[in-house]
Scaffold this active site. Structure first.
Site, short mmCIF file in Angstrom:
data_model
loop_
_atom_site.label_atom_id
_atom_site.label_comp_id
_atom_site.label_asym_id
_atom_site.label_seq_id
_atom_site.Cartn_x
_atom_site.Cartn_y
_atom_site.Cartn_z
N ASP A 202 46.33 38.12 40.27
CA ASP A 202 45.81 39.29 39.59
C ASP A 202 44.29 39.21 39.75
OD1 ASP A 202 45.59 41.50 37.73
OD2 ASP A 202 45.09 40.02 36.18
N ASP B 8 41.34 41.11 37.53
CA ASP B 8 40.55 41.07 36.30
C ASP B 8 41.12 40.05 35.31
OD1 ASP B 8 39.09 43.13 37.46
OD2 ASP B 8 40.16 44.70 36.38
#
Length: 177
Positions: free
Chosen positions: A7, A9
């Site tokens: 992922d 952020d």
């Protein structure tokens, strides 16, 4: 092929409830860029799957998102590494797309791009949606305590979820194992 999916952020860069809307707001988490470079140099392909509903919400445009990803690639390259495929979901949470995590569309895109099976690949995230997306495709859910990770840790995690302090700790485990 040794493939790791991340992922963005909260795993690679600082997260914000107000969204990361500019290159200036895109701030790497200490150790994350070096971790990606070290993984790359150790023979790992590092891909990214990131929800970016700020596009649908009008907070930033595709050119800004591309600039953030160019910055990520440049920083990793400065450390002698490389980032693989970066896929993103530009849709809002109510648009019913198949790509927004916890749906596995982006993970399927990465698997098709590299011609690999998602089963048992590690997907590293900081949110329940990341972990659920990994679980849906039989990947190994990996939670980092950065970003929303500590908040996520207080919930019931999918069975078998691995937990690390940060991306640097994940990299050390994969490189030295």
């Amino acid at each position: 092929m040794k493939l790791l999916i991340l992922d963005r952020d909260g795993v690679i860069n600082e997260d914000s409830d107000a969204y990361i809307k500019s290159v200036e707001e895109w701030i790497p988490i200490p150790g994350s860029i070096d971790a990606i470079a070290q993984l790359s140099k150790a023979g790992w392909t590092v891909a990214v799957a990131t929800n970016q509903s700020g596009i649908a919400r009008g907070y930033y445009d595709l050119a800004t998102l591309d600039a953030m990803h160019a910055r990520l690639r440049a920083l990793v390259a400065e450390q002698g590494g490389e980032i693989g495929l970066i896929v993103y979901c530009p849709h809002g949470p109510d648009e019913g797309c198949s790509c927004r995590k916890p749906k596995p569309g982006m993970l399927h895109t990465i698997a098709a791009h590299y011609g690999v099976d998602l089963a048992h690949l590690w997907f590293v995230g900081d949110s329940m949606g990341d972990l659920e997306a990994a679980q849906t495709v039989d990947s190994q859910p990996v939670l980092v305590k950065t970003g929303k990770g500590l908040k996520t840790l207080s919930k019931t995690l999918p069975v078998g979820t691995l937990v690390f302090d940060d991306l640097a700790a994940v990299a050390r485990k994969l490189i030295h194992n």
